[in-house]
Design a protein around this motif. Structure first.
Motif, PDB file in Angstrom:
ATOM      1  N   UNK A  20       0.759  -1.269  -0.137  1.00  0.00           N
ATOM      2  CA  UNK A  20      -0.039  -0.183  -0.087  1.00  0.00           C
ATOM      3  C   UNK A  20       0.847   1.210  -0.147  1.00  0.00           C
ATOM      4  N   UNK A  21       1.834   1.191   0.750  1.00  0.00           N
ATOM      5  CA  UNK A  21       2.675   2.378   1.009  1.00  0.00           C
ATOM      6  C   UNK A  21       3.355   2.963  -0.633  1.00  0.00           C
ATOM      7  N   UNK A  22       4.036   1.381  -0.979  1.00  0.00           N
ATOM      8  CA  UNK A  22       4.621   1.769  -2.495  1.00  0.00           C
ATOM      9  C   UNK A  22       3.671   2.293  -3.454  1.00  0.00           C
ATOM     10  N   UNK A  23       2.317   1.666  -3.433  1.00  0.00           N
ATOM     11  CA  UNK A  23       1.510   1.895  -4.378  1.00  0.00           C
ATOM     12  C   UNK A  23       0.988   3.574  -4.231  1.00  0.00           C
ATOM     13  N   UNK A  26       3.977   5.682  -5.613  1.00  0.00           N
ATOM     14  CA  UNK A  26       3.840   5.360  -7.208  1.00  0.00           C
ATOM     15  C   UNK A  26       2.827   6.274  -7.938  1.00  0.00           C
ATOM     16  N   UNK A  27       1.553   6.106  -7.187  1.00  0.00           N
ATOM     17  CA  UNK A  27       0.433   6.983  -8.067  1.00  0.00           C
ATOM     18  C   UNK A  27       0.639   8.309  -7.718  1.00  0.00           C
ATOM     19  N   UNK A  28       1.058   8.707  -6.432  1.00  0.00           N
ATOM     20  CA  UNK A  28       1.237  10.300  -6.460  1.00  0.00           C
ATOM     21  C   UNK A  28       2.343  10.766  -7.296  1.00  0.00           C
ATOM     22  N   UNK A  29       3.357  10.094  -7.645  1.00  0.00           N
ATOM     23  CA  UNK A  29       4.363  10.325  -8.520  1.00  0.00           C
ATOM     24  C   UNK A  29       3.794  10.207 -10.149  1.00  0.00           C
ATOM     25  N   UNK A  56       6.436  12.579   1.323  1.00  0.00           N
ATOM     26  CA  UNK A  56       7.009  11.546   0.604  1.00  0.00           C
ATOM     27  C   UNK A  56       8.273  10.987   0.914  1.00  0.00           C
ATOM     28  N   UNK A  57       9.095  11.737   1.394  1.00  0.00           N
ATOM     29  CA  UNK A  57      10.617  11.104   2.030  1.00  0.00           C
ATOM     30  C   UNK A  57      10.012  10.219   3.163  1.00  0.00           C
ATOM     31  N   UNK A  58       9.320  10.608   3.878  1.00  0.00           N
ATOM     32  CA  UNK A  58       8.913   9.864   5.255  1.00  0.00           C
ATOM     33  C   UNK A  58       8.177   8.552   4.872  1.00  0.00           C
ATOM     34  N   UNK A 114      -8.707  10.050  -7.308  1.00  0.00           N
ATOM     35  CA  UNK A 114      -7.598   9.460  -7.137  1.00  0.00           C
ATOM     36  C   UNK A 114      -6.609  10.351  -6.143  1.00  0.00           C
ATOM     37  N   UNK A 115      -6.566  11.472  -6.498  1.00  0.00           N
ATOM     38  CA  UNK A 115      -5.677  12.090  -5.430  1.00  0.00           C
ATOM     39  C   UNK A 115      -6.207  12.173  -4.131  1.00  0.00           C
ATOM     40  N   UNK A 116      -7.464  12.110  -3.614  1.00  0.00           N
ATOM     41  CA  UNK A 116      -8.153  12.073  -2.552  1.00  0.00           C
ATOM     42  C   UNK A 116      -7.690  10.634  -1.929  1.00  0.00           C
ATOM     43  N   UNK A 117      -7.924   9.535  -2.478  1.00  0.00           N
ATOM     44  CA  UNK A 117      -7.424   8.179  -2.018  1.00  0.00           C
ATOM     45  C   UNK A 117      -6.007   8.289  -1.825  1.00  0.00           C
ATOM     46  N   UNK A 118      -5.112   8.694  -2.712  1.00  0.00           N
ATOM     47  CA  UNK A 118      -3.600   8.565  -2.368  1.00  0.00           C
ATOM     48  C   UNK A 118      -3.388   9.793  -0.910  1.00  0.00           C
ATOM     49  N   UNK A 119      -4.053  10.799  -1.274  1.00  0.00           N
ATOM     50  CA  UNK A 119      -3.880  11.601   0.264  1.00  0.00           C
ATOM     51  C   UNK A 119      -3.923  10.956   1.464  1.00  0.00           C
TER      52      UNK A 119
END
Length: 221
Positions: A20-23, A26-29, A56-58, A114-119
């Motif tokens: 979930x963290x990597x996904x 990746x989607x935010x990028x 993002x770094x954390x 999608x931005x809301x989900x990633x956020x």
């Protein structure tokens, strides 16, 4: 040095959390790069913009620790991430991410789709998920107050980087450190308050670590 996760459900939890963290990252990028393409802006600049956020770094550090734990690596390249003082420092940082977002940033924008989900994943879900990982999976009883000093190097260095980068290009990742709008005095006060919050979070983690470590030793005596 580090034992595998104690139960299969817990291992599944950590594995899913790592994915979930990597996904989310990746989607935010991808969303940032898509916006850069739409504006006909540099993609390299988009990547630099992406890694210019403490969030993002954390979350990248969170993903690295979770991945190392999910792979049951206790030695070699991944052992660094599984050292209690390292994973505990990441815990303090991701707690700061969640608290700072809720207190300072949530009302400054309104993400959709999608931005809301990633956020939500980066700011609201990963912090408590990683705290659960820290509580159940990280060996307790080894943290010292001196570790708080080491952990503080990360946010302090990040703040210094933001000032240097902002002075060079006039862009700051967060409004509470925007020198162009607030001035250096107000920004420094904001940074010190946030750093104080980070130190308090860190000291709480050290206290919990000692308490839990004592309980575990008493249980085995």
């Amino acid at each position: 040095m580090h034992s595998p996760l104690p139960t299969r459900p817990l291992h599944l939890f950590v594995t899913c959390a790592a994915w979930a963290a990597w996904l989310a990252l990746a989607v935010q990028l991808l969303l940032i790069l898509q916006a850069r393409l739409a504006d006909q802006a540099s993609l390299v600049g988009g990547v630099l913009h992406f890694f210019g956020y403490f969030t993002i770094l954390t979350n990248t550090l969170v993903a690295a620790v979770l991945t190392a734990a999910a792979r049951h690596k206790g030695a070699g390249a991944h052992s660094f991430w599984l050292r209690p003082w390292v994973s505990s420092g990441v815990t303090a940082s991701i707690i700061l991410v969640g608290m700072a977002y809720s207190l300072l940033l949530r009302d400054t924008w309104n993400p959709q789709g999608v931005q809301w989900v990633v956020n939500e994943l980066l700011h609201d879900i990963m912090p408590p998920v990683f705290v659960v990982f820290w509580w159940w999976c990280v060996p307790k009883g080894t943290l010292q107050v001196r570790h708080v000093v080491a952990w503080s190097v990360y946010p302090v260095a990040y703040f210094g980087y933001c000032l240097l980068r902002g002075n060079a290009i006039g862009v700051y990742p967060y409004p509470f450190i925007d020198v162009g709008t607030l001035g250096y005095g107000r920004v420094l006060v904001n940074a010190l308050v946030i750093l104080l919050g980070f130190v308090i979070i860190s000291l709480v983690l050290v206290g919990l670590d000692r308490w839990q470590g004592k309980r575990q030793r008493q249980a085995t005596d």
